[in-house]
Every structure is written in C-alpha cells, then in structure tokens.
Design an enzyme around this catalytic site. Structure first.
Site, PDB file in Angstrom:
ATOM      1  N   ASP A   1      -6.453   5.295  11.713  1.00  0.00           N
ATOM      2  CA  ASP A   1      -7.093   6.623  11.618  1.00  0.00           C
ATOM      3  C   ASP A   1      -6.553   7.603  12.664  1.00  0.00           C
ATOM      4  O   ASP A   1      -6.504   7.289  13.848  1.00  0.00           O
ATOM      5  CB  ASP A   1      -8.606   6.392  11.859  1.00  0.00           C
ATOM      6  CG  ASP A   1      -9.444   7.660  11.709  1.00  0.00           C
ATOM      7  OD1 ASP A   1      -8.906   8.698  11.285  1.00  0.00           O
ATOM      8  OD2 ASP A   1     -10.657   7.579  11.999  1.00  0.00           O
TER       9      ASP A   1
ATOM     10  N   HIS B   1     -15.020   9.724  14.419  1.00  0.00           N
ATOM     11  CA  HIS B   1     -13.655   9.205  14.542  1.00  0.00           C
ATOM     12  C   HIS B   1     -13.282   8.846  15.977  1.00  0.00           C
ATOM     13  O   HIS B   1     -13.727   9.492  16.928  1.00  0.00           O
ATOM     14  CB  HIS B   1     -12.677  10.238  13.993  1.00  0.00           C
ATOM     15  CG  HIS B   1     -12.892  10.520  12.542  1.00  0.00           C
ATOM     16  ND1 HIS B   1     -12.308   9.776  11.554  1.00  0.00           N
ATOM     17  CD2 HIS B   1     -13.673  11.434  11.917  1.00  0.00           C
ATOM     18  CE1 HIS B   1     -12.695  10.239  10.376  1.00  0.00           C
ATOM     19  NE2 HIS B   1     -13.530  11.249  10.563  1.00  0.00           N
TER      20      HIS B   1
END
Lengths: 586, 586
Positions: free
Chosen positions: B225, B398
């Site tokens: 990610d 995130h």
C-alpha cells in the site's frame, strides 16, 4: 496619534484632482436626522476572493479593494467572477477614491473591468502594488489611463469626509498595508490580508507599535482578515522557510526547478539570496513570474546581483548543479511553466533524472487533484518532487488564530467585523473576537451586499441589501453569461445533448423525411446505432400521432418530444441528455 | 510456518468447486522453457482506486480485488471508472478465483460490472466483506448469484498453482487482510490497504508476529500500500480518535450530528460506545450508513445495546442533548444526509442553533471546495462545525512512512513493489524501501497494464503491456462513453454549443429560408440578438457563395461554417462554442 507630517502627504493634490473630475464639491448635507455610515461589502464575505467593500457617508463613497474570484466547479467555462457594482450606478459622482491594500488578484483583479464603469476614480495604493496594477492594465487595450496615487505609511489623505492613514503589515507580497479610516461616526481599522511576521524577508515587520497607537485612539470597528481563522497557533515566519529551502538547495544533486506563486515576492527574494549564497544562477520562466520579478526589481522590492540571472541564451553554460529555474505553475495550472515542462511542451527545458522539483506554495483548495497529477507526471520523468507537505517550505500569508487575537487585543475595537473568507471562516474569526473580550453582540458576521450601519458607538447589521450576486467574466463578455447559460453548460457536461430536427410541409404538416438527430457528449453514435434508430422511430411516431392543425402544435410537439424522448432515453441509459427539438416548416 | 490446520480450512471444498465450474483440470504444462509468473496490475498503480491485480502462471490466473475509481474533474457525467478486462477475454477459463482484501468500493466496486463478463468465478473474502458485497449486489438486478467463499486468518486455499493464506491487518473497516501467496517461483505478500494499529477499536491489532513468520519463510516480493507513503511518522490509532470524540460529545450543548464514511465501521463502533457511556441515543440516517450498520451488527462486527438506537418515530422523545444523528455526507456529497439537512431538504431533520456538527473523516482530494461550501451552509443555520483539522478526530486508514518501513523490515522481501496509489506515491514508497535496505534495482515501480515477470529470485518490469485504459460507467452504460464523448462534454461545458441548420432545395441548392440557429450554454440569446443576427447573415453568405453543385459540397460547406463562424465568434467573444452545421435537403 502620528503627529509628524511628512513630505509624502498628498492630500492637497488628491482633493484638487477630485474637484476637477467630479465637478462638484458641495459639503456633505447634514440633515435633521443624523447621517449614518454605511459599510457595504460587495464581495469577499462569502468566499476567498472578489474583495470589495464600500464605505458611504452622505454623498461620499470610498472603495477598498477591487478583486476577482476564481470560478467554482459549478461555473464551467467562466474565467473569473467580479463584484456586482449596480449599487454604484447612480452614485458614481460620489466616489472619492479607491484604496487597494495589496497587489494580489483577489484585491486588484477587477480593476480593468470595473474602473471604466465607475468613472475611473483615483486609486490610492503602495508603490509596488501600483507597479503591478499598471503592468496588468497594459494587457487590457483601449482602457482609459488609471490615475494612481502612491501612498505609504506616512501618508494621510482626505477623501470627502474620510481621513485615511496606512500602517505596515506583512503578507506574502511586500507593500501590504492596513487602513486606519477616520469617519464622522468613529474610527475604523481594515486589516486587508495580513500576517504578523517578526522576521520577514527584506521588509519591515508588521508595525505593532503603530497598531497599538491606533488602538489607543479608540476604534469603533475592526474589520479583519479571516482566511486562516480556522488554523490554530501562529503563522510561521518567511525566514524559517528560507532555512528549509537552503538545506534542499544545498543537497540537490542537479538542477533545481522551483515553482511558486509569481506574487509571492518574499519567497522569490529568498530564492535569490540562497542562490547567491550557494553560488547558483537563476533563470526566471513564465510570463507572470518574469513580469513580477521585473517590476519588483525595478522598484527596489527585490534585490539581486545582475550576474545571478541567466536566460535562455546562456543558461546552458551553467553547470547543472548550479542552475535554478524559478517558475510558475505550482498549482498545476494548465499553461504554466511547470506543466509545460512536465508535458514536454516547453520550448527548451526538459526534465532530467537528477532534477529536484520544489513546489513552494500551499495548494489552493480545489487544485489538489491537478497538483497530484502534475506530481505524477514529473516523477515519470524521474525527477524528484519536494512538496511543502514533506517539509516546511511554505509559510502562508495569513494571520492564524493567535495572530488574530493579538491584532484584536492591540486594536481594542468596540465592534468586530470579520472579512475576507468563506462564511464559516468569518464565524470562526468572530468566535476568536469573543474569546478575547469583544462582547458577543458586538461581533458582526456580515454578508455580501448586506448593509452594516454605524453611528457613534454603534454598528449594526441591517436587513437592507444591495445587489451582490456573481458577475461572470467569460472571454470578452462581462455579465453576459447568466445562471441559465451555466445551468445549460452543466447539463450538457453531465450527459451531453441531442437535437431532434423534424422537417415538415407547411401545408400538410406531414414529415418531409425521417427526423434528423444530432448528438454530442451523450453516446458515441457509431457504436449505438440501435438506440439511435429507436429514438428516431419514437420521434417519427410522435409527429405522426399529433394534430398538426392545432394552433398550439409547435409548442405541444416540442414538449412532447422533450418529455417522451427524454423518458425513453432515461429508461434505456439512465442518462438525461439535454433534448432540443427543432421544427422546420418548408 | 503455520503448522496448525483449523476447522475453517476450506481448501477441499474450494478445489472441488472449481473442478465443477471450469470443467477442466489438466495440470499446468511445464514446457521446456521455464514458466514465469506474471503480475499484471489492471488498476490501482496510477490512482487511488480501481484496484485489480492479476497473477498468472501457466494456465492459472487469480485476481486480487476488483475496485472502482471515482471520476476526475475532466470526466464530466461519468459515474465511475472500472478496470479494463480485455486481457482476460480469452482466458476466462483460466481464472481460478477472485480474492477481495476488504469491503471498500475501490476494492469491491467493479464486482457487479465485471463478474458476469468473467464467468462469475468464486470470490474468496472475509465475512464482513462478503456481507457488504452481497448487499451491494442486491442493487443490481438480473445478475447471476455470486459464489462467495468466506475465509479467515486460519484458511489456506489452493487455486491452481497458487496457495493462499490470509493475515490480519488493520484498516478503517474491520476484516481487512493481507495475502500470503505461494507461487511456483517464490512467495509473495500483498498487503491490501492497511495500517498497523496497536490499539484498534473492537478488532485485533495487526498480526505482527504472523507477518514476521511469513517474512521468515523467504519472500520474493512484497506488494505494499502506497496511499500514505508521503506522510511522515506513524498513523494514529483509532482509539485516540475516540478520546477526542468523547470530549466533544460531552461538551456539546445540544444535538450532535456526526458525518463520516459509511464504510468507516470502527469509527461507527466508537460513536456507539461513547454514546452508551454518556447515556446518549443514536439515530442512523442515510441509506449506505443504515445498510452498513445493519450488516456489521448482524455479523457481529458492531456491538451496541438495542435501546441505544432510536428512529424517525421516536427520536423526538429524546432530549436534544442526548441525541446523536450518525449520518453520511462528510465529503459534501450532493444527496447525502448532511447536505440534505443543510439545504432544508431532509424529511424531518433541520439544523438548530445548539447543534454540533462533526465532520469525522478527512477530505478526499478533490472534495475540498464542496466541503467548504457545506460548512458555510451549516454555519448559516447557526450550528457549530467541528472538523478534523481543528481536532484530531480522524485517524486515516493507511500506513504512514514509519509503518511502511516496519512492514518492509518484517517481511524482508527480495523485491519491493509499491501498489495502490498515484505514481508519485509509488515512487515515494519505493524510496522508503530503499531506505530500509531493499537494493535500488529490486524496487519495481509498476504501471497499470505493464507486466511484471517473476522467476526464482528475480522480478522484472517488462516492456510488455495489456490494455488498462479507463472504462467509464455512465448510467447503465459500461464502456460506451469514449474519450471522444468526454471531449465533447468538456467543450460544451466550457463554451456551450451552436447548431446552424441550413435547409436547402435539393434541386437548386438554394436556401429555403434563413439558417436556423440553436444555441445552449454559449450566450443568453435573448440578450445577444445582434450577435445572433450577425452569425445568421454570415451563415447565409457562406451558403450563397458556395457551389452547391460540387460533389464535395456537403463536407465543404460544413467545414466552412464550422471554421468561419467559429473564428467570427471567437473574434467577437473570445469563446469557442462547439459548432454543429446541419444541412437539410428538401
């Protein structure tokens, strides 16, 4: 009180000038009823941009700032938005002058459009701002020459009943000032855009002592910048930006390409200084950047050694790790230099692997996606990007919460009127006023076009309004794009349009041929022949089934085509293209 | 290695299922040349959204995620963008399964559109994600039933040559997992979207020990990610958000109206807990919020006492300082609850003076202006707004830079492949890999559609590509809006359009009548009659001056009208409306 009168006072000249221009000078009528001071914001109280406020007392009007606003997403095709001046239409002879607080577009941008329609009154502003306004005016042909009077922190001018003084404040362009306005009902302070920088770059810090003195003279109302009212703490000093930038400049392995606002002249100054300290050369690229560097240098607001500058002809002689390209486009603007380099559209600059690209300005709300895309493109050229998010390479130009509180404490106003910002920013700024002791009832959250009335010891938001809706500038047109035109643009942008042309015989009403269909932005016709044929049959059937002899035939058939075909298309595609029926009789 | 096999292992069942569905199961052909593993990202490597990656080895393909992307500014009218699956057209029989890492739209959103065209292969995902996918599928009629197999951190599945395991990670929706994929050329790790939360809300912290174990098994490549790779430091814990929220909830003088993403289920859980702690009641508003609360509650991912919920019928009985409205719309979405309340369009909720409105989600890039406008409107109702900028009421989902470094150190991959983000985010993420010891040559910055090939101890970005351009969904149409249609929409949005209809006699070529003009989005016709008449005469003259007998007459005259009228309009207005000439012969 500032007792000393200086050589720069221009009062006499100014007054004379007005006598000539307006050809009348009867003193203000003191009617039986006491005159009230009207404060009328025409823009800037519901947006960041389009700043323009009128101060009217009897037959005297002064205007502070004349800015533009960049269009919102729901204004496709619009270049910019300017203030509505209908209220002034019959009062042009009363305008005593226009004061411009600093040289940013949201404060000067409407000048070329509005000044001719306001009888071209005198403009009072600081030297650098004057230079920028004059330069911009050159782009607009056929306009009467502006009458600009330069003022500075020592000037005192009298415009009708208004006596004005100017005090130095910081912002991210030099020569920004606040206004001290003496009116018959009391003294006002208007901050313009400001920050309080104790360590500014190549200019003096904000004149806190002067502000304190002004505060001691008794202030009826303080009108104060709200742009950063939502931000806690103090705004950082431009000097600190320099420290960070210097580190980056030192470590850059190759060329440095640095994008910032052309109007951010204090940043530009720092870049020159750091370049000279590190023995680097600067090439300035982009029309607005070149212009601003030129004006500011000429007027002494920007200092650098002539040999620091290189240009298109000789920049190739500079070793790559000694070259800085200073340019526009850090907001991802379509035709600015950074974008052109990124898209390989620049005449002679192309990105290289060792380039360091610095975005040295915060992202204006609404530009985030464009800036992201620009960064993608630059990285694809294998250049590095350094953005303000990663390092503190941008100091904003506006007072944050603690700065605003200090301003309020220094000025000690009876009334507090937040200006320059979206409504929510004004509200938050109002709360700051309350937090430092302004009584809640004395905080005025205004609206564009809504009149604030002041008398001795009182200011009040009235229910009276003047027109303050958007005036759109689109190409050469000012105000000719209406909300209807915009709505049509939005509709066509969303789902395109379809023109249905039915040609019929005047006598019989029978169709000459199958209806013609023209469509754009709806579906790709070549690949949707079946749908098109269905629409055509539908239109044909509507024509056949209608009584062409009826007197309301034309409007009936047009409505019918619009509705029935619209519904049919929606049921098939879930889209609502604009449907335009055309009836041609031959 | 995870030695223990649990009761949840579904391998057998799964394999059987595939045998039935694909009706073939010859073993992978080992050709003379060694087979390579192909990693093919169809989306998600140049944007945040549209995540979909193929892993192909011989005749076995697995797909990870199937997401949508929300449209950019230059895609007017588009609902969303989905991955291009042309590469799979002739390989449908090779698809062994689809793995979905979590239940956000950028990972599940393309399922209803793509699954029918991919032969509806089995989906492997976690329980909550499965619930969300099933619910969403209900909105799309006439689609074949999905075959969803639930997996969890104990599951091991075999799909063709691929052996898969799942490990628990945090994100801002529960049940997110990372993938451990064993392939014939080596082991891969795919993180999905993740953060490492040591104090998550009502779920376990990311399974660091498991990740470490997986790392010890030897990892060829880590796909990781990149969304927050630009952000320094660690992501804050969801728990800390709760502490801040509780303070705000306690101090609110009246109702609390809190907007967040419907998918932010851990936030929703906190809001319920704080409400119960403070004796407040919650009314859930907005279809997606209601649906998600329902699914998550049903599946045990959201805990609350039944009496905490109030609804439309009984919420008026709750004292105002005990009522919380939990709703959608913190991004300023047009038809979401917050916007409807603000615009007085909600059926039964209207803002009141003492309301506290909390925006509990960060602003997605591109939505800034809309959110500002929403805040303006709410303040105009005299309600208060608390936004995450002012207080720490939002923890992102995130991993930030230090989290990413930790992940890389734990997994110790030979190759590092940043995924899920704009190109520049992948680049910055790549630099993090380098910073923690991945050799520079082993960092692969991929592109949508560009094939990465892996063999034992090697991964390489090849020059081979597969189609990965945008597929637009607009209403019911998938892929029927082309770049041409979009360009037309943009053009009409900018300056409108003008249809010029010339009706001529077939025999003589003479005009039947003056040309008809239809225009929308250009200028307001009623107020620009002079310009319209000039355009009409111009068109008439062009018709008169042309040789109607020439064989190329039609295309000639159309070009001529387009060019000459276009230039004339530009000279008069500096606008470029789309000009559509129509010739009708009778």
């Amino acid at each position: 009180m500032i007792a000393k009168t200086t050589k720069q006072v221009r009062t006499g000249k100014t007054r004379m000038l007005f006598r000539k221009k307006t050809a009348r000078k009867t003193p203000v009528q003191i009617t039986g009823q006491k005159e009230k001071l009207k404060i009328i914001p025409l823009g800037g109280l519901e947006e960041v941009g389009r700043n323009m406020i009128l101060f009217e007392y009897g037959r005297d009007i002064i205007i502070v700032d004349m800015g533009l606003q960049f269009p919102e997403e729901d204004m496709p095709g619009i270049d910019y938005v300017i203030p509505n001046i209908s209220y002034l239409k019959d009062k042009i002879k009363n305008i005593r002058g226009v004061i411009i607080t600093h040289g940013h577009y949201d404060h000067i941008g409407a000048i070329p459009h509005l000044m001719p329609r306001l009888g071209n009154p005198a403009i009072f502003t600081a030297r650098l701002t004057a230079g920028i306004i004059r330069k911009r005016q050159e782009e607009h042909q056929n306009l009467p020459k502006l009458n600009i009077q330069e003022v500075n922190e020592h000037s005192r001018i009298k415009l009708g009943v208004f006596n004005l003084e100017f005090f130095h404040l910081n912002h991210n362009i030099p020569d920004s000032f606040g206004l001290f306005i003496k009116t018959p009902v009391g003294n006002l302070v208007h901050t313009g855009d400001f920050k309080l920088d104790y360590n500014p770059v190549y200019e003096k810090p904000a004149d806190l002592n002067r502000i304190a003195q002004i505060g001691n003279s008794g202030i009826l109302a303080l009108m104060c910048d709200s742009t950063d009212a939502e931000e806690p703490g103090h705004q950082i000093s431009e000097k600190e930006v320099g420290i960070e930038l210097e580190k980056i400049f030192e470590q850059a392995p190759g060329r440095i390409i640095i994008g910032t606002f052309a109007s951010l002249l204090s940043r530009v100054q720092q870049i020159f200084w750091i370049a000279e300290k590190l023995g680097k050369k600067i090439m300035v690229e982009g029309r607005s950047m070149k212009t601003n560097v030129e004006i500011a240098h000429e007027l002494g607001y920007l200092k650098f050694k002539p040999e620091t500058l290189v240009d298109e002809k000789n920049f190739r002689e500079v070793p790559e790790n000694k070259l800085i390209v200073l340019c526009t486009g850090a907001q991802g603007e379509r035709h600015a230099v950074l974008m052109r380099i990124a898209n390989n559209e620049h005449r002679f600059i192309f990105f290289k692997t060792k380039d360091t690209v610095i975005f040295s300005s915060s992202v204006v709300p609404g530009n985030e996606r464009t800036v992201q895309n620009l960064k993608d493109t630059i990285y694809k050229h294998d250049a590095r990007v350094i953005h303000y998010q990663m390092m503190d390479i941008h100091a904003g130009g506006h007072a944050k919460q603690e700065d605003l509180k200090m301003m309020i404490r220094l000025v000690k106003p009876q009334f507090y009127i937040p200006i320059e910002g979206n409504h929510y920013m004004l509200r938050i700024n109002g709360d700051l006023g309350k937090a430092v002791g302004v009584p809640e009832n004395n905080i005025i959250i205004g609206e564009n076009g809504r009149i604030i009335e002041c008398q001795k010891n009182s200011c009040k938001l009235t229910a009276k309004t003047v027109p303050a809706d958007y005036v759109f500038v689109d190409g050469l047109g000012v105000g000719d794009v209406s909300q209807i035109v915009l709505r049509d643009r939005q509709m066509m942008a969303a789902d395109g349009m379809l023109v249905v042309i039915a040609t019929i015989y005047k006598k019989t009403g029978a169709l000459v041929q199958n209806p013609d269909l023209i469509s754009r932005g709806f579906v790709y016709l070549k690949e949707n022949k079946k749908l098109i044929e269905q629409i055509r049959s539908k239109a044909k059937k509507i024509m056949h089934d209608s009584d062409t002899k009826s007197p309301a035939f034309e409007s009936y058939i047009k409505d019918k085509i619009r509705n029935d075909i619209g519904q049919f298309i929606y049921s098939k595609t879930k889209r609502r293209p604009m449907i335009l029926p055309v009836l041609i009789e031959v």
